[in-house]
Design a protein around this motif. Structure first.
Motif, PDB file in Angstrom:
ATOM      1  N   PHE A  13      36.767  13.422 -19.149  1.00  0.00           N
ATOM      2  CA  PHE A  13      37.771  13.871 -18.166  1.00  0.00           C
ATOM      3  C   PHE A  13      37.343  15.179 -17.685  1.00  0.00           C
ATOM      4  N   VAL A  14      36.853  15.173 -16.063  1.00  0.00           N
ATOM      5  CA  VAL A  14      36.630  16.445 -15.474  1.00  0.00           C
ATOM      6  C   VAL A  14      38.032  16.763 -14.668  1.00  0.00           C
ATOM      7  N   GLY A  15      38.602  17.826 -15.226  1.00  0.00           N
ATOM      8  CA  GLY A  15      39.883  18.376 -14.496  1.00  0.00           C
ATOM      9  C   GLY A  15      40.994  17.771 -15.462  1.00  0.00           C
ATOM     10  N   GLY A  16      42.184  18.630 -15.294  1.00  0.00           N
ATOM     11  CA  GLY A  16      43.259  18.426 -15.912  1.00  0.00           C
ATOM     12  C   GLY A  16      44.573  18.025 -15.021  1.00  0.00           C
ATOM     13  N   GLY A  17      44.228  17.389 -14.037  1.00  0.00           N
ATOM     14  CA  GLY A  17      45.301  16.987 -12.856  1.00  0.00           C
ATOM     15  C   GLY A  17      46.210  16.060 -13.780  1.00  0.00           C
ATOM     16  N   HIS A  18      47.310  15.869 -12.880  1.00  0.00           N
ATOM     17  CA  HIS A  18      48.566  14.985 -13.205  1.00  0.00           C
ATOM     18  C   HIS A  18      48.204  13.486 -13.864  1.00  0.00           C
ATOM     19  N   THR A  19      47.175  12.943 -13.208  1.00  0.00           N
ATOM     20  CA  THR A  19      46.788  11.651 -13.725  1.00  0.00           C
ATOM     21  C   THR A  19      46.247  11.830 -15.217  1.00  0.00           C
ATOM     22  N   HIS A  20      45.196  12.673 -15.201  1.00  0.00           N
ATOM     23  CA  HIS A  20      44.536  12.723 -16.343  1.00  0.00           C
ATOM     24  C   HIS A  20      45.475  13.294 -17.720  1.00  0.00           C
ATOM     25  N   ALA A  21      46.445  14.250 -17.301  1.00  0.00           N
ATOM     26  CA  ALA A  21      47.528  14.649 -18.354  1.00  0.00           C
ATOM     27  C   ALA A  21      48.308  13.537 -18.821  1.00  0.00           C
ATOM     28  N   GLY A  99      26.601  27.962 -17.708  1.00  0.00           N
ATOM     29  CA  GLY A  99      26.606  28.792 -19.146  1.00  0.00           C
ATOM     30  C   GLY A  99      26.729  27.877 -20.240  1.00  0.00           C
ATOM     31  N   ARG A 100      26.420  26.540 -20.053  1.00  0.00           N
ATOM     32  CA  ARG A 100      26.391  25.582 -21.409  1.00  0.00           C
ATOM     33  C   ARG A 100      25.442  24.547 -21.113  1.00  0.00           C
ATOM     34  N   PRO A 101      25.290  23.617 -22.174  1.00  0.00           N
ATOM     35  CA  PRO A 101      24.113  22.607 -21.935  1.00  0.00           C
ATOM     36  C   PRO A 101      25.088  21.626 -21.235  1.00  0.00           C
ATOM     37  N   PRO A 102      24.346  20.738 -20.650  1.00  0.00           N
ATOM     38  CA  PRO A 102      24.786  19.557 -19.799  1.00  0.00           C
ATOM     39  C   PRO A 102      25.729  18.677 -20.922  1.00  0.00           C
ATOM     40  N   ILE A 103      26.867  18.145 -20.377  1.00  0.00           N
ATOM     41  CA  ILE A 103      27.708  17.084 -21.166  1.00  0.00           C
ATOM     42  C   ILE A 103      27.433  15.872 -20.707  1.00  0.00           C
ATOM     43  N   GLY A 104      26.786  15.019 -21.673  1.00  0.00           N
ATOM     44  CA  GLY A 104      26.374  13.501 -21.388  1.00  0.00           C
ATOM     45  C   GLY A 104      27.977  12.577 -21.367  1.00  0.00           C
ATOM     46  N   TYR A 105      27.849  11.700 -20.710  1.00  0.00           N
ATOM     47  CA  TYR A 105      28.948  10.821 -20.761  1.00  0.00           C
ATOM     48  C   TYR A 105      28.492   9.266 -20.658  1.00  0.00           C
ATOM     49  N   ASP A 106      29.291   8.348 -21.089  1.00  0.00           N
ATOM     50  CA  ASP A 106      29.479   6.954 -20.928  1.00  0.00           C
ATOM     51  C   ASP A 106      30.127   6.608 -20.051  1.00  0.00           C
ATOM     52  N   ILE A 107      31.199   7.311 -19.675  1.00  0.00           N
ATOM     53  CA  ILE A 107      32.218   6.952 -18.568  1.00  0.00           C
ATOM     54  C   ILE A 107      32.778   8.516 -18.249  1.00  0.00           C
ATOM     55  N   CYS A 108      32.876   8.651 -16.938  1.00  0.00           N
ATOM     56  CA  CYS A 108      33.541   9.817 -16.439  1.00  0.00           C
ATOM     57  C   CYS A 108      34.668   9.696 -15.607  1.00  0.00           C
ATOM     58  N   SER A 109      35.547  10.552 -15.519  1.00  0.00           N
ATOM     59  CA  SER A 109      36.832  10.210 -14.512  1.00  0.00           C
ATOM     60  C   SER A 109      37.041  11.749 -14.231  1.00  0.00           C
ATOM     61  N   VAL A 110      37.376  11.662 -12.771  1.00  0.00           N
ATOM     62  CA  VAL A 110      37.388  13.305 -12.064  1.00  0.00           C
ATOM     63  C   VAL A 110      38.830  13.002 -11.409  1.00  0.00           C
ATOM     64  N   ASP A 111      39.630  14.325 -11.834  1.00  0.00           N
ATOM     65  CA  ASP A 111      40.875  14.490 -11.211  1.00  0.00           C
ATOM     66  C   ASP A 111      40.973  16.019 -11.366  1.00  0.00           C
ATOM     67  N   VAL A 112      40.539  16.697 -10.167  1.00  0.00           N
ATOM     68  CA  VAL A 112      40.317  18.103 -10.114  1.00  0.00           C
ATOM     69  C   VAL A 112      41.141  18.668  -8.930  1.00  0.00           C
ATOM     70  N   GLY A 113      42.037  17.735  -8.136  1.00  0.00           N
ATOM     71  CA  GLY A 113      43.010  18.243  -7.372  1.00  0.00           C
ATOM     72  C   GLY A 113      42.095  18.330  -5.925  1.00  0.00           C
ATOM     73  N   ILE A 114      42.840  19.584  -5.110  1.00  0.00           N
ATOM     74  CA  ILE A 114      42.233  19.967  -4.014  1.00  0.00           C
ATOM     75  C   ILE A 114      42.272  21.358  -3.957  1.00  0.00           C
ATOM     76  N   THR A 115      41.871  22.106  -3.040  1.00  0.00           N
ATOM     77  CA  THR A 115      41.744  23.579  -2.789  1.00  0.00           C
ATOM     78  C   THR A 115      42.308  23.814  -1.217  1.00  0.00           C
ATOM     79  N   SER A 116      42.880  25.097  -1.375  1.00  0.00           N
ATOM     80  CA  SER A 116      43.451  25.624   0.059  1.00  0.00           C
ATOM     81  C   SER A 116      42.558  26.580   0.412  1.00  0.00           C
ATOM     82  N   GLU A 117      41.406  26.716   0.095  1.00  0.00           N
ATOM     83  CA  GLU A 117      40.481  27.704   0.557  1.00  0.00           C
ATOM     84  C   GLU A 117      40.138  27.486   1.854  1.00  0.00           C
ATOM     85  N   MET A 118      39.677  28.566   2.513  1.00  0.00           N
ATOM     86  CA  MET A 118      39.551  28.566   3.931  1.00  0.00           C
ATOM     87  C   MET A 118      38.186  29.126   4.307  1.00  0.00           C
ATOM     88  N   PRO A 119      37.134  28.457   3.973  1.00  0.00           N
ATOM     89  CA  PRO A 119      35.782  29.243   4.073  1.00  0.00           C
ATOM     90  C   PRO A 119      35.247  29.438   5.367  1.00  0.00           C
TER      91      PRO A 119
END
Length: 715
Positions: A13-21, A99-119
């Motif tokens: 699980f990439v991110g701790g968004g509401h769905t993942h929680a 800063g750490r070795p790659p993390i291998g996966y068989d299945i990956c799920s992404v739930d990282v939300g959005i950002t309000s940054e304004m580059p």
């Protein structure tokens, strides 16, 4: 965490968004055996956006916003990796965290939300605070809100989120009786997504709280003193935030997945263009049913995501997610009132706030009331014995055998070799080969975390402690690794993570891993046998002199924090601080303390037990200033509540002269990767402590050596 079934597939699980929680909670209630779960998140908590306006207004404290991912992961049987993902490689099937070795996966799920940054907005990165991610925003706003004197705030973006923030900020500053100017700046028309009636009600609420609305206003730049608008108008603001639209995280663009405006395209099964990568929540774009970014969709995606993750891992039935056409909007209005809107029909007032608060609190309660790990059923017929043995066994140094049993076992061993000098209490031996003096030590730890990379770092730092404590330079290491039962693929992934990090720690210390041994067992255990070279006689326990000062280089409390974490009682932030403390290597500290008269690393026998060892070997006593001892965040409160490591009773028995009371309990707490306890010349103690502080150690002078042989006293 010891898996009951062999591990065969990795779900990340990439991110701790509401769905993942929500999925993690449901998984904990009914796990899929054989799947290893990993949760990667920048911090130990995930803020709940629905309660942010209430926090900004002052209706909730900071902790009320946070889902504790460490506790939730423990409940779900998942490992937690605290770090920010910067890439997913769907070809190599790896997730990358700097800063750490790659993390291998068989299945990956992404739930990282959005950002309000304004580059793209000049000056915003330097002088503005995006409303998302919520963690940084909440911290900065709390500091500004609680300041003194006149306040000035500018919110960029007058959609629903921006209006909620502006109203909440205006109300918070008003209740603190701070003269305030709150500006809401919109490049087009404010609240354009709402119907005429709900829009009018919110505009009225802004007028009542003196929020100044600037519509059709283009911002040229953000400065240290506010905003500069096109045409020359200047808006003074000491706090600038942005809630203008929804932006995807930039790193997603480099993952090779099909995107829509930077968001991950998913089908009705929530699968991306790479079938083994799922995405959900605001970071995903539903190609089959496009919808605006709203938390209600993320929440309702959870059971479908869970079903489809199980389908991908175990071949069960797939499900499609079909979002509702319209949804209820509950909008905070600063004070404890809210606007409810659906299909253009608004209702507002205190009742709507209570309704919103009830919904939000019910959601958060799902994560506050997780079942606590249960012990064995002691009502069953069993052989007589110590009741304490039936309690869950602590990990790390808390699982070690007591000093008494170990001393008795080695007391009568033969000593035939003149070139080998055992160093009792120092957990090592001195080897003399001509002019070469070498120390040899070994140590291993049962896993305090299910993250192999973090565990490897902790185990390596811990094993190096005896070498550093004796003033030796680490030389060579052999690794001993026990893995839980797992498939060949997972073995390879796990060992790669362990050896990459262990090799890095050893190399930083000046040592080299030259080999080792691996096997499978009941759970993960990592250890190292290490040699170190000496340029002088080793620093042992037997050198303390009356009048010397005692210096401790790290705070204590790891045993009680880890025991509480096992039981789901420790705050995630406190666990993260504990891991960071354990991961801190002590090579630099050892060099600063190279002239110590006696030294040891504080580990399984606790601070009092290791100090007793110095006193016994040196023929002296000691006096400890308890209030001077640094303590890890949360450790004292947990100890006061009755939490203790399983090794606590043995450690308590080592120092019978110290009265057991609230302020002394942590003296008997077993430490994993504990600090160096050094006996130094009293005239040099303050200088050495300052050098340790500059080097990054939370060091303290905690007492002195006395002539009272064998007596440890407390002041």
């Amino acid at each position: 965490m010891t898996p009951e079934y062999p591990l065969t597939r990795d779900l990340v699980f990439v991110g701790g968004g509401h769905t993942h929680a929500l999925v993690l909670r449901m998984w904990g209630m009914s796990p899929l055996h054989g799947a290893r779960l990993t949760v990667i998140n920048p911090g130990p908590t995930a803020p709940y956006s629905g309660m942010l306006p209430g926090f900004v207004a002052g209706h909730y404290d900071r902790d009320a916003l946070d889902i504790d991912l460490v506790k939730l992961a423990r409940f779900a049987g998942a490992r937690v990796i605290l770090g920010t993902v910067d890439r997913i490689d769907p070809v190599a099937k790896t997730v990358h965290v700097p800063g750490r070795p790659p993390i291998g996966y068989d299945i990956c799920s992404v739930d990282v939300g959005i950002t309000s940054e304004m580059p793209a907005l000049p000056g915003f990165a330097d002088h503005g605070t995006p409303a998302k991610p919520l963690g940084t925003f909440a911290t900065r706003w709390a500091a500004y809100r609680d300041g003194n004197g006149p306040a000035s705030v500018a919110v960029i973006g007058a959609g629903v989120a921006g209006v909620e923030l502006a109203l909440a900020m205006a109300f918070a500053l008003k209740t603190r009786r701070r003269p305030a100017q709150v500006h809401l700046v919109e490049a087009a028309t404010a609240l354009s997504v709402l119907g005429a009636k709900p829009r009018a009600r919110l505009l009225q609420a802004m007028a009542e709280l003196n929020v100044t609305l600037h519509e059709n206003a283009r911002i040229d730049r953000v400065t240290a003193t506010g905003l500069e608008l096109a045409g020359g108008q200047v808006i003074e603001a000491g706090f600038v935030t942005g809630a203008a639209g929804t932006r995807p995280h930039g790193w997603i663009a480099g993952c090779g997945l099909d995107l829509q405006d930077g968001f991950i395209k998913v089908n009705a099964r929530l699968q991306s263009s790479a079938p083994d990568v799922f995405a959900t929540g605001d970071c995903a774009h539903m190609t089959h049913a496009p919808r605006p970014k709203a938390g209600v969709f993320a929440v309702r995606q959870a059971p479908v995501l869970l079903a489809n993750l199980r389908a991908a891992l175990a071949g069960t039935d797939w499900q499609d997610y079909q979002p509702q056409a319209d949804y209820l909007k509950l909008i905070s209005m600063g004070d404890k009132t809210a606007l409810a809107e659906k299909q253009g029909l608004p209702l507002s007032g205190a009742l709507m706030w209570r309704w919103k608060d009830w919904i939000d609190q019910r959601f958060m309660q799902k994560f506050r009331d997780l079942p606590v790990m249960k012990g064995p059923d002691l009502t069953k017929l069993r052989a007589k014995g110590d009741e304490a043995l039936h309690k869950p066994l602590c990990t790390g140094c808390g699982s070690k055998v007591g000093r008494g049993a170990l001393a008795a076992a080695v007391a009568d061993l033969p000593r035939p070799r003149p070139d080998v000098t055992p160093l009792p209490g120092d957990d090592a031996a001195l080897l003399v080969m001509g002019d070469t003096r070498q120390v040899l030590t070994t140590d291993h730890l049962s896993a305090v975390t299910a993250d192999p990379a973090l565990m490897a770092r902790i185990a390596a730092v811990h094993a190096l402690g005896d070498v550093w404590a004796m003033g030796a330079a680490p030389q060579a290491a052999l690794a001993q690794i026990v893995l839980p039962r797992m498939s060949a693929d997972l073995q390879q992934r796990t060992l790669s993570e362990i050896m990459a990090v262990a090799g890095e720690v050893m190399a930083d210390a000046g040592a080299q891993i030259v080999g080792g041994h691996t096997t499978m067992g009941a759970g993960m255990t990592i250890g190292f046998s290490i040699t170190g070279l000496l340029e002088r006689d080793p620093i042992t326990l037997a050198g303390a002199r009356p009048g010397d000062a005692l210096i401790l280089t790290k705070p204590i409390g790891t045993g009680v924090v880890l025991a509480a974490e096992m039981a789901g009682q420790a705050r995630g932030a406190d666990v993260a601080a504990c891991f960071a403390n354990m991961s801190l290597a002590q090579g630099n500290a050892a060099r600063i303390l190279s002239q110590a008269h006696a030294m040891t690393d504080v580990t399984g026998f606790g601070l009092a037990g290791h100090l007793q060892g110095i006193c016994a070997a040196s023929g002296v006593g000691a006096e400890i200033a308890v209030d001077a001892i640094p303590v890890l965040p949360g450790a004292r409160a947990l100890s006061d509540s009755g939490v203790a490591s399983s090794l606590y009773p043995d450690n308590r028995a080592l120092v019978p002269g110290v009265i057991e009371e609230a302020r002394t309990r942590l003296l008997f707490d077993p430490q994993t990767c504990g600090g160096l306890l050094a006996v130094v010349d009293a005239g040099q103690a303050a200088i050495l402590k300052d050098k340790l502080k500059i080097a990054g150690y939370d060091a303290a002078i905690i007492g002195k050596i006395t002539p009272d042989v064998g007596q440890v006293s407390i002041v």
